[in-house]
Structures are given as structure tokens and as C-alpha cells.
Design a protein around this motif. Structure first.
Motif, short mmCIF file in Angstrom:
data_model
loop_
_atom_site.label_atom_id
_atom_site.label_comp_id
_atom_site.label_asym_id
_atom_site.label_seq_id
_atom_site.Cartn_x
_atom_site.Cartn_y
_atom_site.Cartn_z
N LYS A 1 0.85 -1.20 0.00
CA LYS A 1 0.00 0.00 0.00
C LYS A 1 0.88 1.24 0.00
O LYS A 1 1.84 1.33 0.76
CB LYS A 1 -0.90 0.04 1.24
N LYS A 2 0.55 2.22 -0.84
CA LYS A 2 1.28 3.47 -0.82
C LYS A 2 0.85 4.29 0.40
O LYS A 2 -0.35 4.45 0.67
CB LYS A 2 1.01 4.27 -2.09
N VAL A 3 1.83 4.79 1.12
CA VAL A 3 1.57 5.53 2.35
C VAL A 3 2.38 6.81 2.34
O VAL A 3 3.55 6.82 1.93
CB VAL A 3 1.97 4.69 3.60
N ALA A 4 1.76 7.91 2.76
CA ALA A 4 2.45 9.18 2.92
C ALA A 4 2.19 9.69 4.33
O ALA A 4 1.04 9.89 4.72
CB ALA A 4 1.98 10.19 1.89
N VAL A 5 3.25 9.85 5.09
CA VAL A 5 3.12 10.27 6.50
C VAL A 5 4.16 11.35 6.80
O VAL A 5 5.16 11.47 6.10
CB VAL A 5 3.30 9.08 7.47
N PRO A 6 3.95 12.13 7.86
CA PRO A 6 4.91 13.17 8.20
C PRO A 6 6.27 12.59 8.58
O PRO A 6 6.37 11.48 9.12
CB PRO A 6 4.27 13.89 9.39
N GLU A 7 7.31 13.35 8.31
CA GLU A 7 8.66 12.97 8.70
C GLU A 7 8.70 12.77 10.22
O GLU A 7 8.08 13.50 10.98
CB GLU A 7 9.63 14.09 8.31
N GLY A 8 9.43 11.74 10.67
CA GLY A 8 9.52 11.45 12.09
C GLY A 8 8.51 10.44 12.58
O GLY A 8 8.57 9.99 13.72
N THR A 9 7.58 10.04 11.71
CA THR A 9 6.59 9.01 12.06
C THR A 9 7.27 7.65 12.15
O THR A 9 8.13 7.32 11.32
CB THR A 9 5.47 8.96 11.01
#
Length: 575
Positions: free
Chosen positions: A9-17
Motif C-alpha cells: 500500500k502506498k503511504v504518505a506520512v509526516p517525517e519522524g513518524t
């Protein structure tokens, strides 16, 4: 934002997650036993392993942050095999007699093992029982410890007491009392936060409900029970009963079904505490201003133990007023015994509390002012109450609502909010304003000191007199406040302290929901009950007015001092 793939699954999350948080954001739950966000992120259990494409070794997901282009598999054959082996190794060093464990059905290790389909173990059992004092209110079962380090971290990082520490290394690693001491010799305040954050039953409160059953079976005993405000927010949580059905009235009905002769509300004695503590504050006000040191509340026994062990020079700054629990016991075995026209020795007084430290408080030798043995004979936690209800197979949803007995069952909205951090102070200020001015303020005039963040302060104009107050919960926050007071950085007249974060609603005797902090939601419920109560001032409680007229004369009277106040210097913590 960081882009990666998790289970294709493509995932985009904030840096540091973290990888675990990133997976959770797309509905993929990675199991863990030791993880507590921002408190315990040391990957001790090795159950949260995942596979990172391009790397031979599996990585832990709880403390590794995402990087651009990562490809993660959370349930590959390699991951499943490693997790299963790690869980089996933990089980081999864990007393797995689940049927006789108090956390059976509410144990994270048990749940993970079941979810993985583990029904046998190739590794031989390698655990042994460790000695522990049977009379101490907090119990540790070393044979159940999974060495997750949660207890160590909670006690250090949140409470700042440092009771627990790691001993030995490698496969012999274990958790014990710090400083190679016995638990009785430690600075343990009995807040129970280590209990509610333990994922198994390595830590729990001493079990006392069998002696209550014995008292109820004794025809010579009259059993009276008081229920603390915070209990009504949580008593049915582990019975899967929604809050709208787990009402105060059904709680009363369930207690009568269990066999208690009289069912009372600790909000009655919370109102009584306000009358005594508020009057004491006004009597000490000039000395407080002169000394520059505040009066501290004294209704939290965990806080009292803390100040006696950490800041003994401040014991004299505690209010001499007993806690609502102890005031109730003293009144039940004097005033109420007189109303019943019975020998006080026949009354067996039980408290149901959200707290472990209350078990200690009831046993303090000087808490026997009624002259009929301990003023409170036995203290049960909210969890013990739930087990009693389940043991008797009581169908709570089918019960008709019943009312508390009178007169010790009459309480106000001010008494109800005692269960939340800031509630004691708010209730005290409502009545202090009246005692100063002769008229009531708006009930919600002091809601700005409802404390959601650990430490809050406020200044209020009390009919021409400015009063500076503070509210603090959690002992780590308490230490910061005290040190600031000692350095002269802040100055207060009155300070409310609760040992448990969020107050009694987050107490060590409350139902355990691993990974969830529910003190805030429980507090909201108490304030809803306050709003709905037709009486919102302690000084307007008709049962309290009658008590003073018929028995105590007035707040701070000689009789009130005998029964409702105590000398905190009269007992010592064992060292």
C-alpha cells in the motif's frame, strides 16, 4: 511528507513518524507488548518486528522512523516466524496458568498468543515464583513479568519516584525494587500507575474481596459500603456495558444484590471534606500569606505518602482534614451507628475506590477515631467490584435503578467532581466564596482550573480577597511545582495535588485498557453529572447541614477535629 509502501500500500506520512504509526494510519495493526508512546519505545519485546526490503535482519517498528522509498512487509513468512518464536520464548519464562490469573481475558500477552494461534510451546518452562509480602497493597508476581520495562519507565518518567529497576543481564534479566530494597522500604506511593500500565498481571493490587464476602455472611455484621465518585465513571467498562446503561442507579442496585446492607455515596463525605478543608484554609489564610507557603490538599493518600518520603519538611503544610474515605468511616461508626441504634463494633465499613493507596490509608494506625477498630475496615478497587459482580452472575443491564441510602448517600455536584483533577479545588472555591461573602458564586466560576495538562494555576477574586491557587496531577508534575515553590518562582495560597495523572479517574485501581488513557473521558462524565445535579455546592447538602446540627456542631469544632482531622506526623513510612 515521507512516501513509502507498507504491505504493497502506498503511504504518505509526516517525517519522524514511526513504522508502527505509519502502518496504523492505513489500518494495519502491528502487535506489541512493551510499547508506550513517548514513555517506553525501547523495543524490548521484539514482537513488533517487520521486514524492510533490502535488509537481511528484521527491524522493530515501534522505534524506527520512516524513510523515503521504504518498502515494508508487516506479515511476511519471515516476520510471522520470528514473532511466533519471540512470543513462545516469552511464554516459556511466564507463568501461563491463565485460568487463575486476575488479568485473564484482559492480558496483552494472552491476546497476542491467541491471535498467533499458539497452542503449544517447544521451549520448556523456565520460571519460578518469587517471595513478596502478602500484606503490602501492591503485589508483584515475578514469575509473570515479561521484562517489558513499562513499570520502570512509568515510575521514572511520569511519576518521578524510581521504585523499579532492572537487575541482572541477559536471560537472567529481571525487574526488582530499586536500590536492592524491600518494597516496604522503598518510596512507593502506591499510586498504582505501574499496575495499570503492566501488560500482564506481574503487578496488581492486593485482592481483598473475599474478606468482604465473609463479613456479609456474618449475621453479627452490618455491612455498609461507600462508592467513590470516580468509580461510577468506570465500574462497568470491563463488562462491556455501555455508559448509558452503567448508571449510578444500577451500580447501587448491583451492590445491594451483592449483599451489602447499606449503600452510600462518598460524595457525601467529599462535601463534608470541603466544609472542613475550606474552613481550615480560611483559618490558616493569614499564616499562609505571612509564610509564603501554601496549604496543600490531603485527600490523596498517594500524595501524602509522596510528601512524607520526598519532602518531609512540607508535611506541616498539608491540610489536617482527612480524605472523604476516612471521614465517611468515622461518621459511619459514630453518627450513623447512633441513628441505627447499634453498637459501632457491628458496623463493617467497606470502601470501593479507584485507588491502590486507599488500601494503605485505611490501615494507618491513627485512622481509628470512631473507637470501633479501623474507621474503614476494607477497601476494594473498581476492578475488584467488577469481579464480584461477575462472580455473582449479576445481569447489570436487567437491574432497575435504585437510590443510595440516606442520609450518607446524599451528595452534590461539587462532591462528584472530586474524582477529577481540579475538582477538589473547584468544589472548595465554590464553598470558600460563600463562607467569605455569604452568597454563592456562579457554580462554574472556577472552571478555568480544571486541569487537563498536569499543572494549572489561577487567581480568583473572593469577595474582595485575591486567592492564588494551583492544581497538579501526576507526581512528576508535582515535583516540578514543589521545586518551583521552593525556589520562589511561584507563590500560591492553596494547592490541590493528585498522585495519578488526571486524578482519581485515572487511578491505579481503575479498569485497565492497555494502550489507552481514559482519564480525560471519565472526567468529562463527572462534570456532566455535576451539571445535572440540582445541588452544586457542598454547603447546601442538606444531609451535611443535618450532620452538623445534630452531631458535629460546626466545621472545625472540637468534635469535628476528633473525627474528621488527623495528624500526618503521627505515623511513619517504613524504611
Amino acid at each position: 511528507m515521507v512516501n513509502l509502501k507498507i504491505d504493497d500500500k502506498k503511504v504518505a506520512v509526516p517525517e519522524g513518524t514511526t513504522v508502527m504509526e505509519a502502518a496504523a494510519s492505513v489500518g494495519i495493526r502491528i502487535p506489541s507488548l512493551c510499547y508506550l508512546k513517548e514513555i517506553n519505545e525501547i523495543a524490548a519485546c521484539r514482537i513488533c518486528l517487520v521486514e524492510l526490503v533490502g535488509k537481511d535482519k528484521l527491524i522493530t517498528s515501534c522505534n524506527n522512523v520512516v524513510q523515503e522509498g521504504m518498502e515494508i512487509y508487516t506479515n511476511s513468512p519471515k516476520v510471522r516466524s520470528a514473532r511466533r518464536t519471540n512470543v513462545q520464548l516469552l511464554l516459556s519464562q511466564h507463568d501461563s496458568r491463565c485460568a487463575i490469573c486476575e488479568r485473564s481475558g484482559n492480558c496483552t500477552l494472552q491476546q497476542i498468543s491467541n491471535d498467533m494461534g499458539i497452542v503449544s510451546n517447544p521451549f520448556p518452562d523456565d520460571w519460578k515464583e518469587e517471595p513478596w509480602p502478602k500484606d503490602f497493597p501492591l503485589v508483584r508476581h515475578g514469575e509473570k513479568c515479561v521484562r517489558c520495562m513499562r513499570c520502570v519507565q512509568i515510575c521514572d518518567k511520569v511519576q518521578g519516584v524510581g521504585v523499579w529497576d532492572v537487575a541482572n543481564t541477559g536471560s537472567r534479566t529481571t525487574i526488582g525494587v530499586s536500590g536492592v530494597r524491600k518494597i516496604e522500604q522503598s518510596d512507593c506511593v502506591l499510586c498504582g500507575q505501574c499496575v495499570t500500565h503492566c501488560p500482564v498481571a506481574a503487578l496488581h493490587a492486593r485482592d481483598d474481596w473475599q474478606q468482604v464476602l465473609s463479613a456479609m455472611a456474618d449475621p453479627e455484621k452490618i455491612t455498609v459500603v461507600q462508592v467513590a465518585p470516580a468509580v461510577r465513571t468506570a465500574w462497568a467498562e470491563n463488562m462491556n456495558i455501555p455508559r448509558e446503561k452503567a448508571t449510578e442507579g444500577r451500580l447501587v442496585a448491583a451492590l445491594r444484590r451483592l449483599g451489602f446492607d447499606y449503600v452510600f455515596d462518598t460524595t457525601f463525605s467529599a462535601d463534608l471534606t470541603i466544609m472542613e478543608e475550606g474552613s481550615e484554609f480560611l483559618a490558616r489564610f493569614d499564616e499562609i500569606r505571612e509564610s509564603g507557603m501554601p496549604m496543600f490538599t490531603s485527600c490523596c493518600p498517594g500524595w501524602v505518602r509522596y510528601v512524607k518520603s520526598q519532602y518531609p519538611e512540607l508535611v506541616s503544610r498539608l491540610s489536617t482534614a482527612k480524605s472523604p474515605q476516612q471521614m465517611f468511616g468515622a461518621v459511619a461508626k459514630t453518627y450513623y451507628a447512633k441513628l441505627l441504634n447499634v453498637d459501632p463494633e457491628k458496623i463493617y465499613c467497606v470502601s470501593i475506590m479507584p485507588c491502590v493507596a486507599k488500601k494503605h490509608e485505611a490501615a494507618i494506625p491513627v485512622m481509628n477515631d470512631a473507637g470501633a477498630g479501623p474507621d474503614v475496615d476494607c477497601v476494594l478497587t473498581t476492578r475488584e467490584l467488577a469481579r464480584m459482580i461477575r462472580a455473582d452472575r449479576i445481569m447489570v443491564e436487567a437491574l432497575e435503578a435504585e437510590e443510595f441510602d440516606r442520609p450518607l448517600g446524599v451528595g452534590t455536584g461539587a462532591g462528584v467532581i472530586f474524582g477529577s483533577t481540579g475538582g477538589v479545588m473547584e468544589a472548595a472555591l465554590r464553598s470558600a466564596y460563600y463562607l467569605i461573602s455569604g452568597k454563592n458564586p456562579a457554580p462554574d466560576s472556577f472552571q478555568t482550573i480544571r486541569e487537563p495538562d498536569g499543572w494549572r494555576e489561577g487567581e480568583f477574586n473572593m469577595a474582595g480577597t485575591k486567592v492564588k491557587v494551583a492544581v497538579v496531577s501526576g507526581l512528576g508534575n508535582t515535583r516540578k511545582l514543589i521545586e518551583a515553590v521552593r525556589r520562589g518562582e511561584v507563590r500560591y495560597d492553596f494547592v490541590e495535588v493528585m498522585a495519578c495523572p488526571g486524578g482519581c479517574v485515572g487511578g491505579g485501581g481503575q479498569p485497565i485498557h492497555d494502550g489507552q488513557e481514559l482519564a480525560g473521558l471519565r472526567s468529562e462524565y463527572l462534570y456532566e453529572l455535576d451539571q445535572a445535579n440540582p445541588i452544586r455546592f457542598s454547603h447546601e447538602n442538606p444531609a451535611i447541614t443535618q450532620l452538623y446540627q445534630d452531631f458535629l456542631d460546626k466545621p472545625m469544632s472540637h468534635k469535628a477535629h476528633e473525627l474528621l482531622h488527623t495528624d500526618h506526623e503521627a505515623w511513619q513510612m517504613e524504611k
